[in-house]
Design a protein around this motif. Sequence first.
Motif, short mmCIF file in Angstrom:
data_model
loop_
_atom_site.label_atom_id
_atom_site.label_comp_id
_atom_site.label_asym_id
_atom_site.label_seq_id
_atom_site.Cartn_x
_atom_site.Cartn_y
_atom_site.Cartn_z
N LYS A 651 0.84 -1.20 0.00
CA LYS A 651 0.00 0.00 0.00
C LYS A 651 0.88 1.27 0.00
CE LYS A 651 -3.01 3.03 1.99
NZ LYS A 651 -4.00 3.81 1.34
N ARG A 652 1.93 1.27 0.84
CA ARG A 652 2.81 2.46 0.89
C ARG A 652 3.51 2.67 -0.44
NH1 ARG A 652 3.69 0.65 6.21
NH2 ARG A 652 5.64 -0.39 5.66
N SER A 653 3.93 1.57 -1.05
CA SER A 653 4.61 1.70 -2.33
C SER A 653 3.66 2.22 -3.42
CB SER A 653 5.23 0.35 -2.70
OG SER A 653 5.20 0.15 -4.08
N LEU A 654 2.41 1.77 -3.37
CA LEU A 654 1.42 2.28 -4.34
C LEU A 654 1.20 3.77 -4.12
CD1 LEU A 654 -1.21 -0.62 -4.20
CD2 LEU A 654 0.34 -0.11 -6.10
N ASP A 655 1.08 4.17 -2.85
CA ASP A 655 0.90 5.59 -2.53
C ASP A 655 2.03 6.44 -3.10
OD1 ASP A 655 -1.49 5.52 -1.21
OD2 ASP A 655 -0.62 5.15 0.78
N ARG A 656 3.25 5.93 -2.97
CA ARG A 656 4.41 6.68 -3.45
C ARG A 656 4.44 6.80 -4.97
NH1 ARG A 656 7.32 3.72 0.24
NH2 ARG A 656 8.02 2.29 -1.39
N ASN A 657 4.02 5.73 -5.65
CA ASN A 657 4.28 5.65 -7.09
C ASN A 657 3.12 6.02 -8.00
OD1 ASN A 657 7.09 4.60 -7.35
ND2 ASN A 657 6.24 3.04 -5.99
N LEU A 658 1.89 5.97 -7.48
CA LEU A 658 0.75 6.23 -8.35
C LEU A 658 0.17 7.60 -8.06
CD1 LEU A 658 -1.14 2.80 -8.08
CD2 LEU A 658 0.45 3.53 -9.87
N THR A 659 -0.26 8.28 -9.14
CA THR A 659 -0.97 9.53 -8.93
C THR A 659 -2.33 9.43 -9.61
OG1 THR A 659 0.19 10.38 -10.85
CG2 THR A 659 1.02 11.08 -8.71
N GLY A 660 -3.27 10.22 -9.13
CA GLY A 660 -4.60 10.21 -9.74
C GLY A 660 -5.38 8.95 -9.40
N THR A 661 -5.00 8.25 -8.35
CA THR A 661 -5.74 7.04 -7.98
C THR A 661 -6.26 7.19 -6.56
OG1 THR A 661 -3.69 6.08 -7.16
CG2 THR A 661 -4.35 5.48 -9.39
N ILE A 662 -7.26 6.39 -6.26
CA ILE A 662 -7.74 6.30 -4.88
C ILE A 662 -7.39 4.89 -4.42
CG2 ILE A 662 -9.78 6.32 -3.40
CD1 ILE A 662 -11.12 8.03 -5.65
N ILE A 663 -6.66 4.79 -3.33
CA ILE A 663 -6.22 3.47 -2.89
C ILE A 663 -6.89 3.13 -1.56
CG2 ILE A 663 -4.22 2.03 -2.32
CD1 ILE A 663 -2.59 4.03 -4.07
N LEU A 664 -7.65 2.05 -1.54
CA LEU A 664 -8.37 1.63 -0.34
C LEU A 664 -7.71 0.40 0.27
CD1 LEU A 664 -12.05 1.79 -1.69
CD2 LEU A 664 -10.74 3.61 -0.57
N GLY A 665 -7.61 0.37 1.58
CA GLY A 665 -7.06 -0.80 2.26
C GLY A 665 -5.61 -0.58 2.66
N PRO A 666 -4.93 -1.64 3.03
CA PRO A 666 -5.40 -3.03 3.00
C PRO A 666 -6.42 -3.32 4.09
CG PRO A 666 -3.20 -2.92 3.96
CD PRO A 666 -3.55 -1.53 3.53
N THR A 667 -7.40 -4.15 3.72
CA THR A 667 -8.35 -4.65 4.71
C THR A 667 -8.38 -6.17 4.61
OG1 THR A 667 -10.10 -4.50 3.06
CG2 THR A 667 -9.91 -2.67 4.59
N THR A 668 -8.89 -6.80 5.62
CA THR A 668 -9.05 -8.25 5.53
C THR A 668 -10.15 -8.54 4.50
OG1 THR A 668 -10.68 -8.19 7.29
CG2 THR A 668 -8.40 -8.59 7.94
N CYS A 669 -9.97 -9.59 3.73
CA CYS A 669 -10.97 -9.92 2.71
C CYS A 669 -12.26 -10.41 3.36
CB CYS A 669 -10.44 -11.01 1.78
SG CYS A 669 -9.12 -10.42 0.72
N THR A 670 -13.35 -10.39 2.59
CA THR A 670 -14.64 -10.86 3.08
C THR A 670 -14.49 -12.26 3.69
OG1 THR A 670 -15.54 -9.73 1.18
CG2 THR A 670 -17.06 -11.07 2.46
N ILE A 671 -13.78 -13.10 2.98
CA ILE A 671 -13.42 -14.38 3.57
C ILE A 671 -11.96 -14.25 3.96
CG2 ILE A 671 -13.27 -16.87 3.23
CD1 ILE A 671 -15.23 -16.34 0.82
N PHE A 672 -11.73 -13.97 5.24
CA PHE A 672 -10.38 -13.63 5.69
C PHE A 672 -9.47 -14.84 5.61
CE2 PHE A 672 -7.62 -12.59 9.58
CZ PHE A 672 -6.65 -12.00 8.78
N LYS A 673 -10.02 -16.00 5.97
CA LYS A 673 -9.19 -17.19 5.99
C LYS A 673 -9.85 -18.25 5.13
CE LYS A 673 -8.11 -20.61 9.48
NZ LYS A 673 -8.45 -20.91 10.87
N MET A 674 -9.12 -18.75 4.16
CA MET A 674 -9.67 -19.83 3.33
C MET A 674 -8.60 -20.90 3.19
SD MET A 674 -11.14 -19.92 -0.55
CE MET A 674 -12.31 -18.61 -0.48
N ASN A 675 -8.97 -22.14 3.53
CA ASN A 675 -8.00 -23.23 3.45
C ASN A 675 -6.73 -22.94 4.26
OD1 ASN A 675 -8.62 -25.64 2.16
ND2 ASN A 675 -8.76 -24.56 0.19
#
Length: 721
Positions: A651-675
Amino acid sequence: MVVGVLVELSNKNIDKVFDYNVPDNLINDIKIGIRVEVPFGRQTLDGFVLEIKDNSDMELKDIISIKDTDIVLNKELLDLGLYMSHEYLATLISCYQVMLPKSLKANINGKSNIKYDTFYRLNNIDLSNFKLNDNQLKIIDLLKEKELVLRSELANISISSINTLLKKNIILEEKYEHYRLNYSNKTINKNKLTSDQLSVYNEITNSNDSTYLLYGVTGSGKTEVYMELIEEQLKLGKTSIVLVPEISLTPQMVSRFQSRFGDKIAALHSALSDGEKYDEWRRIARGEASIVIGARSAIFAPLENIGIIIVDEEHSDSYKQSDSNPRYHAVDIALIRSKYHNCKVVLGSATPRLESYARAERGVYHLVKLLNRVNGRSLPKVTIIDMAHEMKNSYGHFSKLLIDSINDRLDKGEQIILLLNRRGYSSFVTCKNCGNTIKCPNCDITLTYHKTSNTLRCHYCGYGEGNLTKCPECGEEAINDLGCGTEKIEEELKKYVNARILRMDYDTTSRKGAHEEMITAFKNHEYDILLGTQVVAKGLDFSLVTLVGVINADTSLNIPDFRSSENTYALLSQVAGRAGRSEASGEVIIQTFNPDHYAIKYSKSHNYLDFYKYEMDIRKTLKYPPYYYLVFIKISGKDMNLVGSEANKIKRSLDRNLTGTIILGPTTCTIFKMNNIFRYGIIIKYKKCDNLKLILDKILDHYKTNSKIKIDIDFNPSQML
Ligand code: ADP
Ligand code: ZN
């Protein structure tokens, strides 16, 4: 001769062409696009020949063998794979593998299984020197009458007689390829298009635009228009692809095309065996079929000279491959292939994706409409029942109106479809004592209770637990079955109506051919009520169905997904569309706890456009598609803390390198744990972002040798789980 080979391992490190020497005895059989066996490190692997080069000075290993005589990947598909690999940031090998049926993928353990018929023929020799017994004479007589005799025609003659004749060279054995499926070449009379259908047909044929959105209400006769368009191409000597969602690719649909086009069709879908798919693919590649009807991956059918590509029910999320790379959408591939073939694409739906309708409004797609049902039949009347007011009556999950209406239709000898909306929904089990919900130990989701086998099962990993009587949390014998699965509903329904009920769901349709048998049985009126999950909503055309009931419209609204309203609206419209498709008019009863929700309200009036406008406003405000593009990045691994901290780094690297974007998260996925794998998600929203692919590719590169962290990237995701 030297060839460049792309081997079967899908790993970013290995995803490039390796050179091999071709031994002299194989040189004549080498072609670009076939599979070969090669030594790779200490293993032997399959790979595709992508390049043929001059000899090199380097010491190269020899290829071991050649697997194909016919080309597997033609030039168009080879280029398409390259494009996909860049577009979806997937390995090139995964892009080729996804195009092919199992028996044609590069796979050292897989065998291509051509089926042969064995025939016998009389050899041209003097028989007078042989002493022959009765059986042998019988065979010879038969072969004198008929030049070639199939082995099965000799079934009642002992095999040893045949073998003796073969050994003495009196008869010869010949083997011919035999396709497992065959289509009758008989065709029946076609319907004459109505004036509405004709004007849509003319608009598409007479225009120069390349992509069309056919917005047509359920039962408006879209399929007839498709068939007319295909027939036109057939006359021009061109081929066609028709994509249909897997779930509605019923034998009913296939036989409708077969009865119009006979053995010119080939079908590709998951109900076929590997051998059947292999045969169908080869019939297509050899130019023996000119109309391919199939599910998502049929978009890769190796047709030459395509004249039209049709995507029916274009809103269906089955067109998006979500669970593995390359995460492609079949409509996007259709558009690419249409450029190559310079042909038209027609997307059809009663509930188009918002993205598609928005493109049609902007003129990117040419919009054509069928606003009425065929022959003046009306759309069904929809009644919405507020279940909050129904709780006091004693029909369990059913409202009084629905039960009364079912009984009324039963009296008239008509049929009924009941939908149990189970999208993202489980019949879960709780403890009455401590309130604990029983969850899968491997996955972060509740287990589903199956009454027939008296087990709790995980629908993600298959984990199962039998005979649960005590709560694993508090130890009390207080397990409460709160389930509302189809089995439970069926049992309940039997208390209120006297009818033959056919249950159709994940459990009852998993056996091969089961789905088909059920549809036929229902069509033949061996049952009165078809009760099922989403499978009953799609594409079925039963003339006796006059009532459709939706037991719980809400469950799909409660999913944390920005498309949940769109999906609910589409589901309700589609299932409603099953009612009253013939002479008798249809009625729909929708039970809900949210009667005022717009997705439910608009389905009452069959008003897609009003729904569209309302939903577009919401998307605009919340910055979702079609106003913004989305990318979903999933970071997963066994070590929860590590996955979390790497997700933050990304997420920090995306913040540094991308412009004109909205970055959400990281959050746990709807299914946080699978297998037993933990999952975090990051969502990027953007309108235009030039360096996005570059940056994402760098992230993939960074983790490509890291065995503890897996990164999945999904452009325009259809689900973010
Ligand atoms: P859609 O694909 O829009 O749901 P269909 O093509 O399945 O609609 O048509 C609905 C029903 O109307 C089908 O039973 C079909 O056979 C019938 N039908 C469609 N077009 C015609 C026509 N021109 N003449 C007679 N029957 C038609
Ligand atoms: Zn599980």
